[in-house]
Scaffold this active site. Sequence first.
Site, mmCIF file in Angstrom:
data_model
loop_
_atom_site.group_PDB
_atom_site.id
_atom_site.type_symbol
_atom_site.label_atom_id
_atom_site.label_comp_id
_atom_site.label_asym_id
_atom_site.label_seq_id
_atom_site.Cartn_x
_atom_site.Cartn_y
_atom_site.Cartn_z
ATOM 1 N N HIS A 12 69.477 21.493 26.530
ATOM 2 C CA HIS A 12 69.392 20.848 25.211
ATOM 3 C C HIS A 12 70.809 20.638 24.675
ATOM 4 C CE1 HIS A 12 68.627 20.227 20.967
ATOM 5 N NE2 HIS A 12 67.400 19.890 21.304
ATOM 6 N N GLU A 35 67.369 12.489 24.914
ATOM 7 C CA GLU A 35 67.623 12.848 23.526
ATOM 8 C C GLU A 35 69.043 12.464 23.130
ATOM 9 O OE1 GLU A 35 64.712 16.119 22.111
ATOM 10 O OE2 GLU A 35 66.587 17.034 22.739
#
Length: 265
Positions: free
Chosen positions: A108, A180
């Site tokens: 992430h 993302e």
Amino acid sequence: MRTPLIAGNWKMHKTVAEARALAGAVVDGVAATATRDRSGCDVVICPSFTALAAVADVVRGTEARGGGAHVGAHVGAQDAFWGDAGAFTGAVAMPMVAELASHVIVGHSERRTLFGETDDDVNRKVHAAFAHDLVPIVCVGETAAARDEGRADAVVLGQLDAATAGIAPDEAERLVVAYEPVWAIGTGRACDAGEAARIAALVRARLAEAFGDPVGRSVRVLYGGSVNPGNIAAYLAAEDVDGALVGGASLDAASFLALVDAART
Ligand code: PGA
């Protein structure tokens, strides 16, 4: 046909008691709205490590209530370390996660930027996840600066290549990739759906090139970054986008369930 996947990344939110309540509302909602005439949707809930066992209990509990029938909710960790065991103070290993969860978010952007995680760390974690039968949800995405410089595609593909280096095609097949863009995370500035779809297609094509067409067809590619009940449909409409990785809108049962509902057309 790829089953859509909606994953909630709770980040550093929710105490154990709060996590238990939210997970309960989510699994109840998922079970209540699942109907035979609608397509399925895999739901993954990713609480903090401290709440992982409690949330796993809640999810298992619903399976027992349903006579062992799977209600479509899975548990995921937000990260895990690549070492199996050892002197790594503060770290949590994949085998520990595998006792409680089926998925693990890897790479992430908050791990990369705030905790100094490198492409090599991400690759080691992907290998460790597969070694312990966990499905890695690998996050890739460019910063605003990289996009302004015209390097978005190169950054995304570079991160993807690094993350997946050395994995076997039968592992790659189970991979989930979340596109993302860093500038869209938690900002309310969601990526244009057409652009997210273009990058998702790029990711899929790269995986097909590296691991073969069946892998390209089976990997689920998610979009993440300010997804909410108002914009989810535009992402899901794209052929190559199979769902979403959701932060803010996953912290409330009603908004998260609205996303799951949108994915079960
Ligand atoms: P957001 O976070 O939905 O709050 O933008 C997404 C993520 O970081 O996975």
